[in-house]
Design a protein around this motif. Structure first.
Motif, PDB file in Angstrom:
ATOM      1  N   PHE A  58       4.161  78.004  -7.846  1.00 25.56           N
ATOM      2  CA  PHE A  58       5.041  77.327  -6.960  1.00 25.56           C
ATOM      3  C   PHE A  58       5.098  77.745  -5.528  1.00 25.56           C
ATOM      4  CE2 PHE A  58       6.779  76.546 -11.167  1.00 25.56           C
ATOM      5  CZ  PHE A  58       6.811  75.112 -11.372  1.00 25.56           C
ATOM      6  N   THR A  59       4.926  76.892  -4.661  1.00 23.77           N
ATOM      7  CA  THR A  59       5.093  77.313  -3.129  1.00 23.77           C
ATOM      8  C   THR A  59       6.100  76.618  -2.478  1.00 23.77           C
ATOM      9  OG1 THR A  59       3.416  75.700  -2.408  1.00 23.77           O
ATOM     10  CG2 THR A  59       2.780  77.858  -3.353  1.00 23.77           C
ATOM     11  N   ASN A  60       6.400  76.994  -1.280  1.00 21.46           N
ATOM     12  CA  ASN A  60       7.460  76.102  -0.645  1.00 21.46           C
ATOM     13  C   ASN A  60       6.831  75.094   0.270  1.00 21.46           C
ATOM     14  OD1 ASN A  60       9.343  78.038  -1.136  1.00 21.46           O
ATOM     15  ND2 ASN A  60       8.591  79.672   0.541  1.00 21.46           N
ATOM     16  N   ALA A  61       5.410  74.933   0.574  1.00 18.83           N
ATOM     17  CA  ALA A  61       5.036  73.793   1.178  1.00 18.83           C
ATOM     18  C   ALA A  61       3.468  73.931   1.392  1.00 18.83           C
ATOM     19  CB  ALA A  61       5.338  73.801   2.809  1.00 18.83           C
ATOM     20  N   GLY A  62       2.965  72.823   1.923  1.00 16.82           N
ATOM     21  CA  GLY A  62       1.371  72.879   2.047  1.00 16.82           C
ATOM     22  C   GLY A  62       0.888  73.984   2.420  1.00 16.82           C
ATOM     23  N   ALA A  63       1.211  74.669   3.454  1.00 21.23           N
ATOM     24  CA  ALA A  63       0.503  75.830   4.302  1.00 21.23           C
ATOM     25  C   ALA A  63       0.623  76.813   3.177  1.00 21.23           C
ATOM     26  CB  ALA A  63       1.386  75.972   5.355  1.00 21.23           C
ATOM     27  N   ASP A  64       1.590  77.167   2.580  1.00 18.15           N
ATOM     28  CA  ASP A  64       1.602  78.206   1.533  1.00 18.15           C
ATOM     29  C   ASP A  64       0.619  77.683   0.470  1.00 18.15           C
ATOM     30  OD1 ASP A  64       3.695  79.582   2.945  1.00 18.15           O
ATOM     31  OD2 ASP A  64       5.309  78.749   1.503  1.00 18.15           O
ATOM     32  N   ALA A  65       0.777  76.814   0.066  1.00 14.01           N
ATOM     33  CA  ALA A  65      -0.348  76.359  -0.895  1.00 14.01           C
ATOM     34  C   ALA A  65      -1.745  76.548  -0.614  1.00 14.01           C
ATOM     35  CB  ALA A  65      -0.112  74.870  -1.348  1.00 14.01           C
ATOM     36  N   ASN A  66      -2.003  76.225   0.480  1.00 13.57           N
ATOM     37  CA  ASN A  66      -3.449  76.529   1.156  1.00 13.57           C
ATOM     38  C   ASN A  66      -3.757  77.800   1.219  1.00 13.57           C
ATOM     39  OD1 ASN A  66      -3.957  73.515   0.904  1.00 13.57           O
ATOM     40  ND2 ASN A  66      -3.308  73.501   3.299  1.00 13.57           N
ATOM     41  N   GLU A  67      -2.946  78.769   1.762  1.00 18.49           N
ATOM     42  CA  GLU A  67      -3.274  80.000   2.072  1.00 18.49           C
ATOM     43  C   GLU A  67      -3.103  80.758   0.574  1.00 18.49           C
ATOM     44  OE1 GLU A  67      -0.498  83.695   3.513  1.00 18.49           O
ATOM     45  OE2 GLU A  67      -0.201  81.836   4.467  1.00 18.49           O
ATOM     46  N   ASP A  88      10.440  50.808   2.359  1.00 17.96           N
ATOM     47  CA  ASP A  88       9.879  51.907   2.319  1.00 17.96           C
ATOM     48  C   ASP A  88       8.500  52.380   1.810  1.00 17.96           C
ATOM     49  OD1 ASP A  88       9.309  54.565   3.033  1.00 17.96           O
ATOM     50  OD2 ASP A  88      10.619  55.506   1.825  1.00 17.96           O
ATOM     51  N   MET A  89       7.562  51.709   2.755  1.00 15.35           N
ATOM     52  CA  MET A  89       5.984  51.652   2.177  1.00 15.35           C
ATOM     53  C   MET A  89       5.360  53.046   2.115  1.00 15.35           C
ATOM     54  SD  MET A  89       5.963  48.619   1.342  1.00 15.35           S
ATOM     55  CE  MET A  89       4.318  48.173   1.152  1.00 15.35           C
ATOM     56  N   SER A  90       6.091  53.945   2.775  1.00 14.37           N
ATOM     57  CA  SER A  90       5.574  55.338   2.910  1.00 14.37           C
ATOM     58  C   SER A  90       6.180  56.585   2.013  1.00 14.37           C
ATOM     59  CB  SER A  90       5.506  56.014   4.450  1.00 14.37           C
ATOM     60  OG  SER A  90       7.000  56.224   4.456  1.00 14.37           O
ATOM     61  N   SER A  91       7.068  56.072   1.131  1.00 16.45           N
ATOM     62  CA  SER A  91       7.976  56.963   0.390  1.00 16.45           C
ATOM     63  C   SER A  91       8.361  58.173   1.416  1.00 16.45           C
ATOM     64  CB  SER A  91       7.039  57.490  -0.913  1.00 16.45           C
ATOM     65  OG  SER A  91       6.681  56.199  -1.759  1.00 16.45           O
ATOM     66  N   GLN A  92       8.711  58.100   2.370  1.00 12.50           N
ATOM     67  CA  GLN A  92       9.065  59.108   3.238  1.00 12.50           C
ATOM     68  C   GLN A  92       8.169  60.284   3.333  1.00 12.50           C
ATOM     69  OE1 GLN A  92      11.614  58.656   5.470  1.00 12.50           O
ATOM     70  NE2 GLN A  92      11.441  56.670   4.803  1.00 12.50           N
ATOM     71  N   LEU A  93       7.101  60.153   3.633  1.00 13.85           N
ATOM     72  CA  LEU A  93       6.010  61.515   3.732  1.00 13.85           C
ATOM     73  C   LEU A  93       5.856  61.425   2.177  1.00 13.85           C
ATOM     74  CD1 LEU A  93       6.974  63.412   6.584  1.00 13.85           C
ATOM     75  CD2 LEU A  93       5.474  61.544   6.585  1.00 13.85           C
ATOM     76  N   VAL A  94       5.775  60.565   1.261  1.00 12.99           N
ATOM     77  CA  VAL A  94       5.638  60.886  -0.088  1.00 12.99           C
ATOM     78  C   VAL A  94       6.403  61.597  -1.088  1.00 12.99           C
ATOM     79  CG1 VAL A  94       3.378  61.139  -2.042  1.00 12.99           C
ATOM     80  CG2 VAL A  94       2.934  60.293   0.686  1.00 12.99           C
ATOM     81  N   ASN A  95       7.679  62.248  -0.360  1.00 18.56           N
ATOM     82  CA  ASN A  95       8.299  63.140  -1.067  1.00 18.56           C
ATOM     83  C   ASN A  95       9.382  62.334  -1.830  1.00 18.56           C
ATOM     84  OD1 ASN A  95      10.081  62.542   1.025  1.00 18.56           O
ATOM     85  ND2 ASN A  95       9.833  64.710   1.921  1.00 18.56           N
ATOM     86  N   MET A  96       9.673  60.986  -1.677  1.00 13.77           N
ATOM     87  CA  MET A  96      10.365  60.153  -2.268  1.00 13.77           C
ATOM     88  C   MET A  96       9.971  59.026  -3.026  1.00 13.77           C
ATOM     89  SD  MET A  96      13.415  61.233  -1.004  1.00 13.77           S
ATOM     90  CE  MET A  96      14.500  59.913  -1.537  1.00 13.77           C
ATOM     91  N   ASN A  97       9.105  59.531  -3.732  1.00 15.38           N
ATOM     92  CA  ASN A  97       7.988  58.604  -4.671  1.00 15.38           C
ATOM     93  C   ASN A  97       8.998  57.861  -5.712  1.00 15.38           C
ATOM     94  OD1 ASN A  97       7.887  60.833  -5.879  1.00 15.38           O
ATOM     95  ND2 ASN A  97       5.645  60.835  -5.966  1.00 15.38           N
ATOM     96  N   LEU A  98       9.966  58.673  -6.305  1.00 12.78           N
ATOM     97  CA  LEU A  98      10.827  58.138  -7.085  1.00 12.78           C
ATOM     98  C   LEU A  98      12.053  57.216  -6.611  1.00 12.78           C
ATOM     99  CD1 LEU A  98      10.697  61.052  -9.130  1.00 12.78           C
ATOM    100  CD2 LEU A  98       9.402  59.017  -9.460  1.00 12.78           C
ATOM    101  N   GLY A  99      12.025  57.138  -5.297  1.00  9.77           N
ATOM    102  CA  GLY A  99      13.011  56.414  -4.768  1.00  9.77           C
ATOM    103  C   GLY A  99      14.154  57.013  -4.055  1.00  9.77           C
ATOM    104  N   PHE A 100      14.896  56.292  -3.390  1.00  9.48           N
ATOM    105  CA  PHE A 100      16.347  56.564  -2.930  1.00  9.48           C
ATOM    106  C   PHE A 100      17.383  56.446  -3.880  1.00  9.48           C
ATOM    107  CE2 PHE A 100      13.974  55.290   0.989  1.00  9.48           C
ATOM    108  CZ  PHE A 100      14.165  56.265   1.953  1.00  9.48           C
ATOM    109  N   GLY A 101      18.269  57.481  -3.999  1.00 10.76           N
ATOM    110  CA  GLY A 101      19.563  56.929  -4.712  1.00 10.76           C
ATOM    111  C   GLY A 101      18.983  57.562  -6.308  1.00 10.76           C
ATOM    112  N   ASN A 102      17.846  58.112  -6.747  1.00 12.67           N
ATOM    113  CA  ASN A 102      17.858  58.193  -7.907  1.00 12.67           C
ATOM    114  C   ASN A 102      18.794  59.260  -8.790  1.00 12.67           C
ATOM    115  OD1 ASN A 102      16.557  59.303 -10.439  1.00 12.67           O
ATOM    116  ND2 ASN A 102      14.643  58.513 -10.199  1.00 12.67           N
ATOM    117  N   ASN A 103      19.543  58.555  -9.553  1.00 17.74           N
ATOM    118  CA  ASN A 103      20.861  59.202 -10.155  1.00 17.74           C
ATOM    119  C   ASN A 103      20.521  60.464 -10.836  1.00 17.74           C
ATOM    120  OD1 ASN A 103      22.729  57.758  -8.677  1.00 17.74           O
ATOM    121  ND2 ASN A 103      22.993  56.377 -10.705  1.00 17.74           N
TER     122      ASN A 103
END
Length: 125
Positions: A107-116, A47-62
């Motif tokens: 804290f926001t729900n997503a990028g659009a909320d953050a920008n707004e 996974d070279m994209s970290s699933q849109l960068v939201n999995m940057n700590l990897g899959f299956g991180n206990n």
């Protein structure tokens, strides 16, 4: 469900972002671990994209999975207008790592909320 069934349902019922809809051939993902994920035929991918960068700590991180399970067992979500131990603790930790002129976290729900809300905050200042 077979990989081909998953792929067919994905193509029929889901819009793919950033993609030309007619030429899609999505990989049916079966599982993930660390930096790898496997399709339903057992083929491993890095996974070279970290699933849109939201999995940057990897899959299956206990540690992350255990924290999510503990939070779900307590309650799944509380609006930002309520005081929640996990959110308060995280905010404190983030602020402790920031420069002295940073005093609060929003804290926001997503990028659009953050920008707004960034625009709203800038207007307040």
């Amino acid at each position: 469900m077979t990989g081909e069934t998953i792929r067919a349902k994905q193509k029929q019922f889901s819009l793919q972002s950033w993609s030309k809809q007619g030429n899609l051939n999505p990989i049916p993902v079966a599982r993930g671990e660390g930096i790898y994920f496997w399709d339903t035929d057992g083929k491993r991918y890095t996974d070279m994209s970290s699933q849109l960068v939201n999995m940057n700590l990897g899959f299956g991180n206990n540690a992350i999975g255990d924290a999510i399970k503990a939070q779900v067992d307590q309650f799944c979500f509380a609006s930002p207008s309520y005081a929640v131990e996990s959110r308060a603790t995280l905010a404190e930790k983030i602020i402790s790592l920031m420069p002295d002129n940073m005093a609060k976290v929003f804290f926001t729900n997503a990028g659009a909320d953050a920008n707004e809300n960034a625009v709203k905050m800038a207007r307040m200042v």
